[in-house]
Design a protein around this motif. Sequence first.
Motif, mmCIF file in Angstrom:
data_model
loop_
_atom_site.group_PDB
_atom_site.id
_atom_site.type_symbol
_atom_site.label_atom_id
_atom_site.label_comp_id
_atom_site.label_asym_id
_atom_site.label_seq_id
_atom_site.Cartn_x
_atom_site.Cartn_y
_atom_site.Cartn_z
ATOM 1 N N UNK A 121 65.689 -17.750 115.692
ATOM 2 C CA UNK A 121 64.778 -18.401 116.631
ATOM 3 C C UNK A 121 63.702 -17.399 117.028
ATOM 4 N N UNK A 122 62.443 -17.747 116.819
ATOM 5 C CA UNK A 122 61.318 -16.862 117.143
ATOM 6 C C UNK A 122 60.425 -17.544 118.169
ATOM 7 N N UNK A 123 60.169 -16.855 119.277
ATOM 8 C CA UNK A 123 59.352 -17.427 120.351
ATOM 9 C C UNK A 123 58.194 -16.500 120.674
ATOM 10 N N UNK A 124 57.003 -17.064 120.735
ATOM 11 C CA UNK A 124 55.824 -16.276 121.073
ATOM 12 C C UNK A 124 54.587 -17.067 120.735
ATOM 13 N N UNK A 125 53.492 -16.711 121.357
ATOM 14 C CA UNK A 125 52.266 -17.401 120.996
ATOM 15 C C UNK A 125 51.222 -17.391 122.078
ATOM 16 N N UNK A 126 50.260 -18.256 121.892
ATOM 17 C CA UNK A 126 49.102 -18.301 122.766
ATOM 18 C C UNK A 126 47.922 -17.643 122.087
ATOM 19 N N UNK A 127 48.177 -16.475 121.474
ATOM 20 C CA UNK A 127 47.132 -15.736 120.749
ATOM 21 C C UNK A 127 47.692 -15.256 119.420
ATOM 22 N N UNK A 128 46.779 -14.886 118.522
ATOM 23 C CA UNK A 128 47.201 -14.345 117.242
ATOM 24 C C UNK A 128 47.976 -13.049 117.392
ATOM 25 N N UNK A 129 47.675 -12.286 118.458
ATOM 26 C CA UNK A 129 48.375 -11.032 118.700
ATOM 27 C C UNK A 129 49.848 -11.201 118.970
ATOM 28 N N UNK A 170 71.550 -17.508 115.356
ATOM 29 C CA UNK A 170 72.361 -16.288 115.310
ATOM 30 C C UNK A 170 71.654 -15.161 116.051
ATOM 31 N N UNK A 171 70.341 -15.263 116.145
ATOM 32 C CA UNK A 171 69.551 -14.245 116.840
ATOM 33 C C UNK A 171 68.269 -14.899 117.356
ATOM 34 N N UNK A 172 67.810 -14.445 118.522
ATOM 35 C CA UNK A 172 66.553 -14.942 119.091
ATOM 36 C C UNK A 172 65.620 -13.754 119.295
ATOM 37 N N UNK A 173 64.351 -13.929 118.909
ATOM 38 C CA UNK A 173 63.382 -12.832 118.967
ATOM 39 C C UNK A 173 62.117 -13.326 119.660
ATOM 40 N N UNK A 174 61.650 -12.582 120.655
ATOM 41 C CA UNK A 174 60.423 -12.920 121.362
ATOM 42 C C UNK A 174 59.332 -11.919 121.028
ATOM 43 N N UNK A 175 58.104 -12.422 120.869
ATOM 44 C CA UNK A 175 56.991 -11.521 120.533
ATOM 45 C C UNK A 175 55.873 -11.583 121.568
ATOM 46 N N UNK A 176 56.191 -12.092 122.770
ATOM 47 C CA UNK A 176 55.203 -12.090 123.841
ATOM 48 C C UNK A 176 54.551 -13.440 124.038
ATOM 49 N N UNK A 177 53.821 -13.545 125.143
ATOM 50 C CA UNK A 177 53.264 -14.832 125.539
ATOM 51 C C UNK A 177 54.235 -15.519 126.482
ATOM 52 N N UNK A 178 53.703 -16.370 127.362
ATOM 53 C CA UNK A 178 54.534 -17.000 128.385
ATOM 54 C C UNK A 178 55.695 -17.794 127.802
#
Length: 377
Positions: free
Chosen positions: A4-12, A98-106
């Motif tokens: 599970x990957x969570x992040x967004x709002x901008x390309x960064x 099995x794993x959750x990863x966040x890359x920023x953004x609200x």
Amino acid sequence: MRVLLAGGGTGGHINPALAIASIIREHDPSAEFLFVGTPNGMEARLVPQAGYRLETMHVAGFQRKLSWKNVKRNVKAAYYLATSQPRARKIVRQFQPDVAIGTGGYVAGPILHAAAHLGIPCAIHEQNAFPGVTNKMLSKEVDHVMLTVEQALQYLHPNCAYTVTGLPVRGGISHPDRAAARKKLGFDDSMCILSFGGSLGAGCINDAMAELIPWHVKNGLAINHIHGYGGMGRDTFPKAMEQAGVPMKSDRLRITEYINDMDVCLAAADLVICRSGASTLAELEAVGRGSILIPSPIVTGNHQLHNANVLGNAGAAIVIEQKDASPQRIIQEVEKLYQNRAKLEQMAVHAKELEIPDTADRIWKVIEGLTASKQGK
């Protein structure tokens, strides 16, 4: 492996998530992915375009400045906050990662919070030297924090487990061939400048280049120059060149709205003049190029200045805050480097020294460790 990957709002935020997915897929071709983002962010286009499934949810930050417009925004943000946790728990329970990863953004906040409370191994990746508010909060909840630069650690939870992984860069960037790139562009072996402000452009960089380019052309300096003026300069920059009597394309110039072959242009360049987003700086380090960095002052936490100072303090870049980035100052710095190639070459060496060449391996090691810990429970 279900990821599970969570992040967004901008390309960064979304581009690192897509890069992490690619790294995982290289090691585990059978891995299943679910991205969570906002319906209006860049992820709504980029994630499906990359062939991944996307779930969306509404989130928004609170505005501190008091105004009627911001009061309305904060009411909406409060509503989104109240509904985000039930939505996040539902997404996590249904996907059973099995794993959750966040890359920023609200959007990463409620998803990683829900995953952590449901016992899912969790990690975040922080791209900037000054972390965003979401990753600051999550650093005390997740199992592991991945950092682009160690300088970010001072702003995170003091007891967080962390690894400095660096930031993945796009394919083709890491092994530049300067001679081949210049041949492709039709340039000779003179000093080459690459300047840009991103796809939208940057007013202060365009203003400076509108004077720098005529300066080195009319003075007959042996300088090749690639400039991307972006959407912001579409109506103004070509006119400025016309008024200065400078062509948009010649045997030394390539001036265009958008740079589609950035890998080639970076390989050809000796000096890069640009903003200091995390991905751009990772690419400068990967190719080993000296730079003049003009951080954007209108980003959260002034994080671009923190990013730029990592290179500036290492002797890899000249950092000029936008308030000081007059065309005359930029011309002055370029002239110095034109006269002192040894310094420019040393800046390139220092940039390369900052590169983390095994970023993909470091990221995979973190993820592999998290999934192994779940299997061991």
